[in-house]
Design an enzyme around this catalytic site. Structure first.
Site, mmCIF file in Angstrom:
data_model
loop_
_atom_site.group_PDB
_atom_site.id
_atom_site.type_symbol
_atom_site.label_atom_id
_atom_site.label_comp_id
_atom_site.label_asym_id
_atom_site.label_seq_id
_atom_site.Cartn_x
_atom_site.Cartn_y
_atom_site.Cartn_z
ATOM 1 N N TYR A 1 -6.942 2.381 6.131
ATOM 2 C CA TYR A 1 -6.600 1.499 5.633
ATOM 3 C C TYR A 1 -6.632 0.240 6.514
ATOM 4 O O TYR A 1 -6.073 -0.422 6.159
ATOM 5 C CB TYR A 1 -5.072 1.461 4.367
ATOM 6 N N CYS B 1 27.058 13.826 28.534
ATOM 7 C CA CYS B 1 27.351 14.758 30.208
ATOM 8 C C CYS B 1 27.129 14.032 31.126
ATOM 9 O O CYS B 1 26.152 12.815 30.762
ATOM 10 C CB CYS B 1 26.189 15.927 30.397
ATOM 11 N N CYS C 1 30.904 19.455 29.691
ATOM 12 C CA CYS C 1 29.865 19.959 29.012
ATOM 13 C C CYS C 1 29.011 21.298 28.366
ATOM 14 O O CYS C 1 30.162 22.164 29.434
ATOM 15 C CB CYS C 1 28.583 19.719 30.157
ATOM 16 N N ARG D 1 -3.577 9.959 16.780
ATOM 17 C CA ARG D 1 -3.216 8.442 17.094
ATOM 18 C C ARG D 1 -2.859 9.088 18.747
ATOM 19 O O ARG D 1 -2.262 8.201 19.496
ATOM 20 C CB ARG D 1 -1.746 8.534 16.307
ATOM 21 N N LYS E 1 2.241 4.573 1.249
ATOM 22 C CA LYS E 1 2.344 4.824 2.703
ATOM 23 C C LYS E 1 1.736 6.782 2.608
ATOM 24 O O LYS E 1 2.660 7.782 2.407
ATOM 25 C CB LYS E 1 3.598 5.343 3.120
ATOM 26 N N ASP F 1 1.174 10.534 3.655
ATOM 27 C CA ASP F 1 2.051 11.291 4.386
ATOM 28 C C ASP F 1 0.552 12.740 4.758
ATOM 29 O O ASP F 1 0.912 13.171 4.648
ATOM 30 C CB ASP F 1 3.413 12.219 3.690
ATOM 31 N N CYS G 1 22.928 17.998 35.821
ATOM 32 C CA CYS G 1 22.882 18.632 34.598
ATOM 33 C C CYS G 1 21.893 19.589 34.016
ATOM 34 O O CYS G 1 20.802 18.679 33.893
ATOM 35 C CB CYS G 1 23.744 18.378 33.082
ATOM 36 N N LYS H 1 11.141 3.268 2.890
ATOM 37 C CA LYS H 1 10.569 4.153 2.669
ATOM 38 C C LYS H 1 11.367 4.689 1.696
ATOM 39 O O LYS H 1 12.580 5.127 1.424
ATOM 40 C CB LYS H 1 11.457 5.901 4.419
ATOM 41 N N CYS I 1 26.474 22.937 31.424
ATOM 42 C CA CYS I 1 26.833 23.022 33.095
ATOM 43 C C CYS I 1 28.069 23.188 33.308
ATOM 44 O O CYS I 1 29.037 23.282 34.733
ATOM 45 C CB CYS I 1 26.358 21.778 33.704
ATOM 46 N N GLU J 1 0.664 -1.043 -0.365
ATOM 47 C CA GLU J 1 0.182 0.028 0.408
ATOM 48 C C GLU J 1 0.683 0.933 -0.051
ATOM 49 O O GLU J 1 2.081 1.302 0.791
ATOM 50 C CB GLU J 1 -1.363 -0.205 1.242
#
Length: 668
Positions: free
Chosen positions: A225, A426, A407, A139, A118, A120, A431, A313, A410, A116
């Protein structure tokens, strides 16, 4: 009140069915059999009767599709079963691996698939009672979505009344065509409003509009579907389900195909990608599903996706640009991500100025440098990423990307939790960049399950300085909370009750909540079997932790390091002083008992599974000789037949509750 004549009721019902049928012919089949004038006359006649007899108005009347409400907001809706996402693949090799895995798991030499397109768009669940639409829900996170019924009623291809008066639930996608997308952006341009980046964003934004009249103007569309509980209707395959839904009046994509092997799937994918340039609706790939529902049921699900379906995809659009600089972001879990600051460039409908470099190993492997000309694309057509540098265009002044020694947020140490890990993190658990995610994890459903402590409120609590680590949650009081924006005394009291309730949860839930690196739910359960309170766990040594089956040296080291920190010691002492009952052990009344669940139950399946796990039960997707009980709900599949053949005890949901209630009394 005057009694409404029966002939008026009959006339209104007949007109609604007739108009719905012509809507289906026009919008779904693109094959009208009456003129626009004749259609308009039917609608006018119905509107006239509904105005004359307002008590007969119905939200599912075709006259309501134009939209007429200003909504106050969208109510949360819990789905009866999890709305899973799909795992993604990007190559034919991965497709062959998927096919081989399906054959091995199902013990079938040949598998028939349904291919099927897909779409978007935005996932939607539709519920009908006696053939009439009663609910449309997004959803959401897969467990809880939003009630968008009023907006869904404006979508012409979503039937308000089915061709048969049945109870049924279906799932599909709401999308915006390219034609409507261009029209909408042209209007917004004239109104000096921000333009939508792509049709998917436009569809999502439209469906969450509070003005139903505005939603109706944007002409959203749909494809359906998925048929829920197909065996209830005698439907045995996905292909039969598509035909069944088409007969009920749903718009089903006519570009689907049956494939008997991976070569036929490949042919479909190649054809589909060519069609992508010709069709008027957005697609970003194709979905491959095992056709047989019996085989689907036997294959089951992983924690995130069905094993019997995969999303292939298509390759994303790519463009060239230049890296001007590289900055470092610290994520919610402490991961340091290098980000390329780019010379602005148009890509897949948007102007891109920044792109992910994923991690420092990725940068090193591809030798990506500051000043490079690079190829970029959108991963999943959403997140811009750098694919590779164009080495032949280097001029000599390009600079290497340096990994930070501390980091950026921090100033704490950075490194890898695991030598095999690609992520640089980190290493400071406290942090500030990680605090919000840490609190969210602490309050999450699998951890302390504090309802009402959501993302927005957590941000406020951190901004006020009241919450500096998770233990500070237990210092919150009604007076402080009720003064926060949009809180109020009632909401504040509910949250306080939830916080207090969390103190009596099983100890493994607190272990999850603490957010110890490399410790998830499974490991937390294993640890809780050996250590029943905070004192015992805090004093546990690595050499003792590794003796727990399932806890390796790396995890043991992570636990020991976490509890060796002075700030962790302070937090543990605070938790104990606030009355946290961390010493409550799990109930083990179902230890060594194996369960399988089939059919639709009164509660979401994941909720029941987690409850059984908390009682010590073992759970499996498939019935085997090791299964002690098969819990059967409505519309059970082939698992019931297999259980009977193997002599597995079959119990209803009610019998499950009765059994556990009896075991609880016996063990107390």
């Amino acid at each position: 009140m005057d009694e409404i004549p029966d002939e008026v009721r009959s006339k209104i019902e007949k007109l609604r069915k007739e108009i719905e049928y012509h809507n289906y012919r026009y919008y779904t089949l693109n094959d009208p059999i009456i003129t626009d004038y004749e259609y308009d006359m039917l609608v006018k006649e119905l509107q006239s009767l509904e105005e004359k007899y307002p008590s007969l108005k119905s939200p599912n009347s075709p006259t309501q599709r134009i939209g007429s409400k200003i909504l106050q907001g969208f109510s949360p809706v819990r789905h009866p079963s999890l709305m899973y996402s799909l795992d993604n693949i990007y190559s034919f090799e991965e497709l062959k691996e998927f096919d081989e895995r399906i054959k091995k798991l199902s013990d079938h030499d040949e598998i028939e698939y349904v291919c099927e397109m897909k779409i978007d768009g935005l996932s939607i669940r539709l519920k009908y009672e006696k053939g009439e639409l009663v609910l449309a829900a997004t959803r959401g996170d897969g467990e809880v979505g939003e009630d968008v019924t009023d907006n869904a009623r404006t979508v012409r291809t979503i039937p308000l009344i089915l061709s048969e008066a049945i109870d049924v639930e279906v799932r599909g996608e709401i999308y915006m065509s390219y034609t409507e997308f261009k029209k909408l952006n042209l209007i917004r341009q004239h109104q000096s409003l921000p333009l939508f980046a792509n049709p998917r964003n436009a569809a999502a934004g439209t469906l969450r509009q509070l003005d139903t009249t505005e939603v109706a103007k944007r002409h959203l569309d749909s494809f359906i579907y998925t048929l829920e509980n197909p065996r209830k209707y005698g439907v045995k395959t996905q292909w039969e389900a598509l035909e069944f839904m088409r007969k009920m009046g749903f718009k089903v994509n006519g570009e689907s195909r049956i494939a008997k092997n991976v070569d036929e799937i490949k042919e479909y994918l190649e054809w589909c990608e060519k069609r992508r340039e010709e069709i008027d609706y957005p697609i970003d790939g194709a979905v491959i599903k095992v056709n047989s529902f019996e085989i689907q049921e036997n294959l089951g699900f992983t924690a995130k996706a069905p094993r019997w379906a995969i999303a292939y995809k298509f390759q994303a659009e790519q463009v060239r640009t230049k890296i001007l600089n590289v900055t470092v972001q610290v994520g919610r879990t402490g991961t340091l991500t290098p980000v390329a600051e780019l010379q602005p460039v148009r890509l897949a409908g948007t102007t891109v100025k920044r792109a992910s470099l994923h991690n420092f190993d990725y940068v090193k492997e591809r030798d990506i440098r500051i000043g490079d000309t690079v190829i970029i694309e959108k991963a999943g057509e959403i997140i811009p990423q750098v694919v590779k540098p164009v080495v032949e265009e280097r001029v000599g002044n390009e600079r290497p990307v340096e990994m930070p020694k501390t980091c950026p947020v921090c100033g704490g140490p950075v490194g890898k939790l695991d030598p095999q890990d690609v992520a640089i993190r980190c290493l400071n658990p406290y942090c500030p960049a990680k605090l919000e995610a840490w609190i969210e994890n602490f309050a999450s459903r699998k951890a302390m399950d504090i309802h009402g402590l959501g993302e927005k409120l957590i941000k406020k609590l951190i901004e006020t300085g009241r919450v500096k680590d998770p233990s500070d949650i237990y210092t919150l009081d009604k007076e402080f909370l009720s003064k926060l924006e949009k809180m109020g005394e009632k909401s504040a009291q509910k949250l306080i009750d939830q916080i207090e309730k969390s103190k009596s949860l099983p100890f493994y839930r607190l272990i999850i909540a603490l957010g110890i690196p490399m410790v998830g739910e499974t490991t937390a359960r294993l640890i809780a079997k050996r250590y029943h309170d905070l004192d015992a766990l805090q004093n546990a040594k690595k050499e003792d932790l590794v003796k727990i089956s399932g806890v390796g040296e790396k995890v043991a080291r992570s636990i020991e390091q976490f509890f060796s920190l002075d700030k962790t010691k302070e937090m543990v002492e605070k938790l104990k002083s606030y009355g946290f009952k961390g010493s409550l052990p799990e109930q083990k009344i179902l230890s060594d008992r194996h369960f399988v669940i089939t059919g639709t139950l009164s509660k979401p399946r994941e909720e029941i599974k987690n409850w059984l796990l908390s009682l010590g039960a073992e759970l499996s997707e498939n019935v085997s000789s090791k299964t002690d009980y098969l819990v059967v709900g409505e519309n059970p599949g082939s698992k019931l037949d297999k259980a009977r053949k193997l002599g597995v005890k079959v119990i209803s949901e009610k019998e499950l509750y009765e059994m556990i209630d009896q075991l609880s009394k016996t063990s107390s």
